[in-house]
Write a protein that holds these residues in place. Sequence first.
Motif, PDB file in Angstrom:
ATOM      1  N   CYS A 251     -11.213   2.885   9.811  1.00  0.00           N
ATOM      2  CA  CYS A 251     -10.039   2.168   9.318  1.00  0.00           C
ATOM      3  C   CYS A 251      -9.458   2.912   8.117  1.00  0.00           C
ATOM      4  N   LYS A 252      -8.178   3.195   8.150  1.00  0.00           N
ATOM      5  CA  LYS A 252      -7.534   3.920   7.051  1.00  0.00           C
ATOM      6  C   LYS A 252      -7.480   3.069   5.777  1.00  0.00           C
TER       7      LYS A 252
ATOM      8  N   PHE B 139       0.832  -1.205   0.000  1.00  0.00           N
ATOM      9  CA  PHE B 139       0.000   0.000   0.000  1.00  0.00           C
ATOM     10  C   PHE B 139       0.869   1.258   0.000  1.00  0.00           C
ATOM     11  N   GLU B 140       0.445   2.244  -0.742  1.00  0.00           N
ATOM     12  CA  GLU B 140       1.154   3.532  -0.760  1.00  0.00           C
ATOM     13  C   GLU B 140       0.378   4.541   0.078  1.00  0.00           C
ATOM     14  N   TRP B 141       1.088   5.170   0.996  1.00  0.00           N
ATOM     15  CA  TRP B 141       0.464   6.112   1.916  1.00  0.00           C
ATOM     16  C   TRP B 141       1.144   7.477   1.834  1.00  0.00           C
TER      17      TRP B 141
ATOM     18  N   LEU C  41      -5.846   2.418  12.420  1.00  0.00           N
ATOM     19  CA  LEU C  41      -7.022   3.077  12.976  1.00  0.00           C
ATOM     20  C   LEU C  41      -6.832   4.587  13.005  1.00  0.00           C
ATOM     21  N   ASN C  42      -7.794   5.291  12.429  1.00  0.00           N
ATOM     22  CA  ASN C  42      -7.823   6.750  12.532  1.00  0.00           C
ATOM     23  C   ASN C  42      -8.520   7.078  13.851  1.00  0.00           C
TER      24      ASN C  42
ATOM     25  N   GLY D  43     -10.832   0.615   0.238  1.00  0.00           N
ATOM     26  CA  GLY D  43     -12.074  -0.142   0.220  1.00  0.00           C
ATOM     27  C   GLY D  43     -12.060  -1.333   1.154  1.00  0.00           C
ATOM     28  N   ILE D  44     -13.242  -1.816   1.500  1.00  0.00           N
ATOM     29  CA  ILE D  44     -13.373  -2.873   2.500  1.00  0.00           C
ATOM     30  C   ILE D  44     -12.677  -4.163   2.082  1.00  0.00           C
TER      31      ILE D  44
END
Length: 420
Positions: free
Chosen positions: A82-83, A42-44, A75-76, A89-90
Amino acid sequence: MKKNSTKISIPDWKFSCTGCGECCRRWHVALSEDEIKRLEGFEWDDSDRIPNEVTTTINGYKYIAHAKEGHCIYLNTSNNMCKIHGRFGINSKPKGCRIYPYNIATTFPGNISVIGRFDCPAVRQNYGNPISSSLKTIKGYVNEMGLTGGFDDYVLDDLSVNEIRIIIAGFIKYLLDAIDLSSDRKLVASIISAYRLEKLDADFLKQIDVDEIIPSFFQRSINKIDLLKIKPLNLPERWRFLNVFISYLRRDEEVIGKGMSSRLNRLKAMSKIMFAKGNLRELGKEHPDAILDKNKLFNMPIANLDDINWSLYINLVKLRLESFQFFGPTYYNLSFFIGLKSLLFSFPLVLAAAKWSAMARYPDLCCILPEDIDYGVSVIDHNLGRSALLGAGLFTTLVRQMTVPEPYVRIVNTLINGRS
């Protein structure tokens, strides 16, 4: 193309996520190799504040890492969202995150049962949409989990599917739903019934009309309650009960520290509760933060017994029975009768947890409130059938010793009325 013949059974219960964030704070989610690769890919943005190390190793297994404050790194905390869910997406979330709080298990061959886990606040509140309305999503989870098989002959105790269904229906109709029985008598009569049924030969049950004798059978169990000798809990029984009780409160996910210092600290915390004055908070952050003498657990009577509403706990037991999630694959592969008695043993465990919670509020008066029952159900259900520690031979043996009617009654009576 052959149609999938798997039958999914969902009891009448509700769940909709309230966004409380409890599941993202308290528990670690196990990861597969594919999930680890996906998380690492994942890219953040820098503003997302996701650390470079996104996994942690606990006892040789990989889990999502947690921040030093205790919550999941994804967690935000400003909105309990959820970030991963918000950005990707879920379906990008790990399987363990998506499936919770559903407990999905194989039962009889070709059958799957689904219940909500009572360690989720929304499930305990029976809040939201019927779980059955999520059948399409649940079917996807079933396929993803690759569930196959079902109960084998060993766990059925030589009973037929129909006999098991009739017995369970009898427990619910004549004991758990009985309006003229107090909750403690319902559970005591249940343990007597389970004990008596186990003693009957399976061939005998096959020779009679089980459906016809069920009402009188359960009534005789109720009548036997007053014939049992009620004595104070002796020291070996206290030790056995405390050993199992404390182990139920010790969560696998909390056992992160693997060094000798961490192990000694956990042993010290458990020893203080067993032998002196201890604080349950040392076993997990969700427990009451109060140092109490364990003797009060057995010596202090409950002041408001007649006012306690046990419906939350009764519903937990009924859902477990209706879904067959108390023996076989969902319960340490225990056989029907042993699993049934182990489930019923959760009553004194929930009672003890609720009592400890009440005494933490007022040490000199045990007045159990709804929030104490809510806490007790939550912490005990978390480990019902799920703890590797409690599935070990020592603990299943201890529970079997304590689910003989006389010791069971002594435990319940002592917790309710104090040591006479």
